[in-house]
Design an enzyme around this catalytic site. Structure first.
Site, PDB file in Angstrom:
ATOM      1  N   GLU A   1      45.724  42.492 -47.977  1.00  0.00           N
ATOM      2  CA  GLU A   1      44.978  42.282 -46.732  1.00  0.00           C
ATOM      3  C   GLU A   1      44.986  40.797 -46.340  1.00  0.00           C
ATOM      4  OE1 GLU A   1      44.362  45.089 -45.393  1.00  0.00           O
ATOM      5  OE2 GLU A   1      43.234  44.382 -43.671  1.00  0.00           O
TER       6      GLU A   1
ATOM      7  N   HIS B   1      51.527  42.765 -43.573  1.00  0.00           N
ATOM      8  CA  HIS B   1      51.638  43.604 -44.783  1.00  0.00           C
ATOM      9  C   HIS B   1      53.110  43.795 -45.144  1.00  0.00           C
ATOM     10  CE1 HIS B   1      47.527  44.915 -45.456  1.00  0.00           C
ATOM     11  NE2 HIS B   1      47.384  45.390 -44.232  1.00  0.00           N
TER      12      HIS B   1
ATOM     13  N   HIS C   1      49.376  42.528 -37.510  1.00  0.00           N
ATOM     14  CA  HIS C   1      48.681  42.819 -38.771  1.00  0.00           C
ATOM     15  C   HIS C   1      49.605  43.600 -39.732  1.00  0.00           C
ATOM     16  CE1 HIS C   1      44.988  43.844 -41.162  1.00  0.00           C
ATOM     17  NE2 HIS C   1      45.731  44.889 -41.506  1.00  0.00           N
ATOM     18  N   GLU C   2      50.181  44.676 -39.235  1.00  0.00           N
ATOM     19  CA  GLU C   2      51.027  45.501 -40.110  1.00  0.00           C
ATOM     20  C   GLU C   2      52.285  44.735 -40.529  1.00  0.00           C
ATOM     21  OE1 GLU C   2      49.724  48.077 -41.442  1.00  0.00           O
ATOM     22  OE2 GLU C   2      48.017  48.112 -40.057  1.00  0.00           O
TER      23      GLU C   2
END
Ligand code: ZN
Length: 500
Positions: free
Chosen positions: A296, A270, A266-267
């Site tokens: 997001e 980003h 997830h990170e």
């Protein structure tokens, strides 16, 4: 009088000073969250206050206003990036100037105090303790909305626009109505089905090995370690200092391997966004993601659409099994079903891919009602529980695991939640558009992210903050927000997973 281009240089050096102060604050923030000694925290918090004050002073100085006015008068002669830089700075300047400074400072103290009270209220599950603060926050925000030039329509739109430029209640209603009509029934249907065998989710996994695998997977999906680093923090986050230094944190719990893996992915989603911002924007205030929702969408595309697909794991599942021998008893198919387990729960941050957006819908309904005046703060606990039952079929036994669970409202963050759910919708829409050009699953199966990253860079990442979210969406996909892609994706995926 000086030739106007000299004012452009002056504006740029002013912006650089602001950016340096912002980066200094971000570095302290990074340090405080990744292992700075406890005893030095107070001093660092003070430094953050001082640096924050200095950057606001620069941004709101009469000199800045003068520079902006001159450049605005020459806007037709500006290069596109300079034009966006001026426009963006003007927006920030206006936002700060429209609210009387004293009232803004009082509001910040109110939020700090309210945050502490919220913590106590959550610990003791006592909503009445927190409600007077929440009332004051909402009252103040209503006043600020008027200062900021509100004229008609739903006042909540002003807050939505802070996190997602151009977003309105009208657009969000269409989006959430689609979820209500198509995803809520799906969740209720799955509740009647049996769950797959996935005891591996509760096994113990050595942390040293988890770290190794996290680094491996970050590299696998294309995170650039020469322009970033991974550390640990309680809550994972990404911090960007322009495209050449985008850091992430993740976390490791012995009994929860999946949390480490999917937090890292997830990170990285980003971070890859910010690492691929055009180098031409480095050193300007535009070298960041364009909005919360688009940001997001990138993290969720990597985490869910890629990371929770079967093809993603085909080339690397054996590597995972080598790292954690307990997984040798589980086939790739079983693993895939386990990482996509869906079960309605009370807590948003622990929710799975299917139910997550419904948690956001509860918050959206309530925020909208609060700002349109159709509900009062005192009604929140009861309304919360009613909506949880309606959307997810579960009811909190107390407010600590209900209306008091999130830090956001106590910190004055209204209008922020919808961007989490929007990210999911954008992600599916981008994914569909990418698939029109090449088969994304083929690339995942090859374990090759080159084409995927190139597509994302060309259509989204390179632009940083120079395009508005909707402009970016239309440019990349040919249409504005269309929630059907997300609904269809979830329907297909979970119908097949649960044999509906
Ligand atoms: Zn995120």
């Amino acid at each position: 009088m000086k030739p106007w281009r000299q004012y452009l240089d002056e504006f740029k050096s002013f912006s650089e000073r602001i950016l340096s102060l912002e980066y200094a604050q971000a570095l302290i923030h990074w340090d405080m969250n990744t292992g700075a000694p406890k005893k030095g925290m107070g001093e660092k918090a003070k430094m953050l206050g001082v640096l924050g004050g200095e950057s606001v002073k620069l941004l709101t100085s009469p000199k800045m206003n003068e520079l902006l006015e001159i450049l605005e008068a020459h806007k037709n002669s500006l290069e596109p990036n300079d034009f966006h830089h001026v426009k963006h700075t003007r927006k920030k300047y206006d936002q700060m100037m429209k609210i009387p400074q004293k009232e803004y400072e009082e509001y910040l103290s109110l939020c700090a105090e309210s945050n502490q009270v919220w913590e106590e209220a959550k610990t003791t599950s006592n909503f009445k303790l927190f409600s007077p603060y929440l009332k004051k926050i909402i009252e103040t925000l209503r006043k600020f909305i008027i200062y900021r030039g509100y004229q008609s329509g739903n006042p909540y739109n002003t807050l939505l626009d802070d996190y997602e430029e151009g977003m309105t209640v009208e657009k969000l209603d269409l989006f959430f109505n689609t979820l209500r009509e198509r995803i809520v029934p799906l969740v209720h249907k799955i509740r009647e089905k049996s769950q797959p065998e996935c005891s591996f989710l509760d096994e113990s996994y050595p942390i040293v090995k988890q770290k190794e695998f996290s680094n491996f997977i970050a590299k696998h999906i294309g995170y650039d370690f020469d322009a970033g680093m991974i550390k640990e923090s309680m809550h994972p986050f990404t911090l960007g200092f322009g495209p050449n230094d985008v850091r992430i944190t993740t976390h490791y719990h012995e009994k929860n391997l999946m949390s480490a893996i999917f937090s890292t992915i997830h990170e990285c989603g980003h971070a890859i966004y910010e690492q691929q911002i055009s180098q031409n924007l480095d050193g300007t205030l535009l070298a960041e993601g364009t909005s919360m929702g688009i940001h997001e969408s990138q993290s969720r595309m990597f985490e869910n659409l890629f990371g929770r697909s079967l093809d993603f794991w085909k080339p690397i599942y054996s590597k995972l099994q080598e790292s954690f021998s307990v997984l040798s008893n589980f086939s790739l198919e079983q693993f895939y079903k386990g990482i996509n387990l869906t079960k309605p729960s009370l807590i948003r941050i622990e929710a799975d891919e299917l139910t997550y957006s419904l948690h956001v819908m509860v918050r959206y309904d309530l925020e909208k009602a609060l700002f349109s005046g159709s509900c009062e703060v005192d009604d929140l606990p009861e309304l919360w529980n009613k909506k949880m039952e309606e959307y997810l079929g579960v009811v909190p036994e107390n407010d600590a695991v209900g209306v008091l669970q999130d830090v956001h409202w106590g910190s004055g963050l209204f209008g922020y939640f919808p961007s989490y759910a929007l990210g999911n919708a954008y992600a599916s829409q981008f994914f569909t558009a990418m698939n029109r050009e090449f088969s994304v699953f083929d690339e995942l199966e090859k374990g090759d992210f080159t084409k995927i990253k190139e597509w994302l860079k060309t259509h989204i990442h390179q632009y940083g903050k120079t395009k508005r979210p909707e402009e970016l969406l239309i440019g990349a996909t040919g249409e504005g927000l269309n929630p059907n892609y997300f609904a269809e994706y979830l329907e297909n995926k979970f119908t097949s997973l649960y044999n509906l």
